[in-house]
Design a protein around this motif. Structure first.
Motif, PDB file in Angstrom:
ATOM      1  N   GLY A 197       0.774  -1.240   0.000  1.00  0.00           N
ATOM      2  CA  GLY A 197       0.000   0.000   0.000  1.00  0.00           C
ATOM      3  C   GLY A 197       0.799   1.282   0.000  1.00  0.00           C
ATOM      4  N   ALA A 198       2.092   1.220  -0.326  1.00  0.00           N
ATOM      5  CA  ALA A 198       2.933   2.415  -0.238  1.00  0.00           C
ATOM      6  C   ALA A 198       2.495   3.524  -1.184  1.00  0.00           C
ATOM      7  N   ILE A 199       1.851   3.188  -2.303  1.00  0.00           N
ATOM      8  CA  ILE A 199       1.354   4.233  -3.209  1.00  0.00           C
ATOM      9  C   ILE A 199      -0.173   4.276  -3.217  1.00  0.00           C
ATOM     10  N   HIS A 320       6.534   1.965 -14.554  1.00  0.00           N
ATOM     11  CA  HIS A 320       6.038   3.004 -13.656  1.00  0.00           C
ATOM     12  C   HIS A 320       4.676   2.591 -13.097  1.00  0.00           C
ATOM     13  N   ALA A 321       4.493   2.814 -11.794  1.00  0.00           N
ATOM     14  CA  ALA A 321       3.231   2.492 -11.125  1.00  0.00           C
ATOM     15  C   ALA A 321       2.653   3.749 -10.494  1.00  0.00           C
ATOM     16  N   HIS A 322       1.373   4.006 -10.723  1.00  0.00           N
ATOM     17  CA  HIS A 322       0.691   5.190 -10.218  1.00  0.00           C
ATOM     18  C   HIS A 322      -0.470   4.762  -9.332  1.00  0.00           C
ATOM     19  N   GLY A 323      -0.486   5.277  -8.102  1.00  0.00           N
ATOM     20  CA  GLY A 323      -1.554   4.953  -7.163  1.00  0.00           C
ATOM     21  C   GLY A 323      -2.218   6.195  -6.625  1.00  0.00           C
ATOM     22  N   THR A 324      -3.221   6.012  -5.782  1.00  0.00           N
ATOM     23  CA  THR A 324      -3.964   7.139  -5.233  1.00  0.00           C
ATOM     24  C   THR A 324      -3.145   7.969  -4.256  1.00  0.00           C
ATOM     25  N   GLU A 325      -2.013   7.417  -3.761  1.00  0.00           N
ATOM     26  CA  GLU A 325      -1.214   8.153  -2.777  1.00  0.00           C
ATOM     27  C   GLU A 325       0.252   8.276  -3.177  1.00  0.00           C
ATOM     28  N   TYR A 327       3.595   7.449  -6.396  1.00  0.00           N
ATOM     29  CA  TYR A 327       4.143   6.935  -7.659  1.00  0.00           C
ATOM     30  C   TYR A 327       5.398   6.127  -7.351  1.00  0.00           C
ATOM     31  N   SER A 328       5.704   5.120  -8.192  1.00  0.00           N
ATOM     32  CA  SER A 328       6.953   4.380  -8.071  1.00  0.00           C
ATOM     33  C   SER A 328       7.490   4.036  -9.451  1.00  0.00           C
ATOM     34  N   ASN A 329       8.826   4.041  -9.538  1.00  0.00           N
ATOM     35  CA  ASN A 329       9.458   3.542 -10.763  1.00  0.00           C
ATOM     36  C   ASN A 329       9.645   2.032 -10.723  1.00  0.00           C
TER      37      ASN A 329
END
Length: 442
Positions: A197-199, A320-325, A327-329
């Motif tokens: 859940g980090a992002i 690349h990953a985009h979440g509600t909280e 972003y991560s490479n």
């Protein structure tokens, strides 16, 4: 089928072993632990002696001083004998290579002879179209396997992979696949944190392999059409799956890993603009030079995919990953509410995958990359079916009805007719898929 998600807690349970192996460098020793069959040496056969096969053999030999390379095989004599000579004369492996001439095998059936040399591990590096059957043969004979990606180029091959994975698990055989990011602690910890859940809730991923293309091998005198196509395997769908499968699978695999499974459908577009006519060489194959795909997962999240083989354009290889909280490479960086940077050990992932395979064999620990590798291989095939057809293609239907591209093994022969052939002028342009005309299902 095994689940894709790895939590931070699970990552920490395995990271100590990875860090220890990384710190040991090349000193991981088979001699400390007896092999399950009572030997302190693991015998290896190399099948497929191209550049990647040569590299895989070097990585395996470097991973442990207890490994012995005792057989090599390739469809072509110059490849098999060239790599055998190079490894015999490599001072780094002076005591690890035992390759008499009678264990250097040549021909389209040479994989059988090398597998049957009393080895413990086979390294499968031949063109991907052959891989499901090479894999099945190895598993049926009780061998541990390292195989390169992709692991299949069509739906029938994917189904063979699943059957072979089940056999491997029943026999407690260990399988590693050359999706080396899976064995890199930087990726492993980052994606474990994403799963924790980090992002926030994952919304979408973006994955890219955009570059200028790869090698071309000219036609040689007296070559049969089958020999020419196998030499130039990258440019024929039945052998490579197109570059969305052969190369972009690395990025698609990370996307699947982040999403926790495979997509349920795909739509996209692509084509062949550079790889045609005098500008390229219209006598070389029929694959596309660009694909752009939107994959949809069961929870509605998306993976946006690009791959391109056109020079002088924007080059990018990344995920690349985009979440509600945040972003991560996917590779050591998280930004947003839970910003973080990876500070752990670095490894050579090409070598680490062999270290992990050897340690799993010695300790008899479960390890079967074949499951996620099969899924990611078919994700790439799904994308190709979508770009070739211009239609929305759904996973379950594609698995069941996807067309057969690869001939049955009993039809593999240098004088056999390949599944695709050039026209009277020697061109393959008539074989290039046309969206709206190409049918995703036979």
């Amino acid at each position: 089928m095994q689940r894709e998600k790895t939590t931070r807690r699970e990552f920490l349970q395995t990271s100590v072993a990875i860090a220890t192996a990384a710190g040991a460098g090349t000193s991981a020793s088979v001699a400390r632990v007896a092999h399950a069959q009572g030997s302190d040496v693991l015998k290896v056969a190399l099948i497929g002696c191209g550049g990647r096969g040569h590299g895989a053999a070097q990585d395996c030999l470097t991973a442990s001083k207890g490994v012995r390379l005792v057989a090599v095989a390739d469809a072509f004599e110059d490849r098999a004998r060239g790599v055998a000579d190079a490894l015999r004369n490599d001072a780094n492996f002076r005591d690890q290579v035992d390759l008499p001439k009678d264990r250097v095998f040549v021909g389209l059936d040479s994989y059988k002879h090398a597998t049957d040399c009393g080895v413990d591990i086979v390294l499968l590096n031949s063109p991907p179209g052959f891989r499901p059957w090479h894999y099945r043969y190895a598993i049926e004979r009780g061998k541990h396997v390292f195989m390169e990606k992709p692991c299949c180029t069509d739906a029938p091959g994917y189904r063979v992979l699943l059957q072979s994975n089940e056999m491997a698990d029943k026999q407690k055989l260990k399988v590693v696949v050359g999706l080396q990011r899976r064995h890199d602690p930087r990726y492993r910890e980052t994606i474990a944190r994403i799963h924790d859940g980090a992002i926030g809730k994952l919304m979408y991923t973006r994955v890219y392999w955009n570059g200028g293309g790869v090698w071309i091998r000219g036609r040689e005198p007296n070559q049969t059409e089958m020999q020419y196509q196998v030499r130039n395997w990258y440019y024929f769908v039945w052998l490579s799956g197109d570059h969305i499968c052969e190369q972009h699978i690395h990025n698609l695999d990370i996307g699947n890993w982040v999403h926790g499974g495979h997509p349920v459908e795909a739509n996209g577009m692509g084509g062949r603009q550079f790889r045609t006519g005098a500008r390229f060489n219209n006598n070389v194959g029929h694959i596309y030079d660009h694909h752009c795909v939107e994959f949809t997962f069961a929870d509605g999240s998306k993976m946006f995919s690009q791959c391109r083989h056109i020079p002088n354009c924007w080059d990018n290889v990344s995920e690349h990953a985009h979440g509600t909280e945040g972003y991560s490479n996917c590779n050591g960086v998280i930004e947003g509410k839970n910003s973080w940077r990876y500070r752990g050990p670095g490894v050579n992932p090409y070598r680490q995958e062999h270290v992990n395979l050897i340690q799993a064999i010695l300790k008899d620990e479960p390890l079967n990359d074949g499951w996620h590798a099969a899924t990611s291989s078919f994700t790439a095939i799904l994308g190709r079916m979508a770009t070739y057809s211009g239609q929305v293609v759904r996973w379950d239907e594609a698995v069941e009805k996807g067309p057969k591209e690869v001939p049955d093994p009993e039809k593999w022969a240098w004088d056999a007719e390949p599944p695709v052939k050039p026209d009277a002028s020697g061109s393959y342009e008539h074989l290039v898929a046309i969206p709206g005309v190409y049918k995703p299902f036979a």
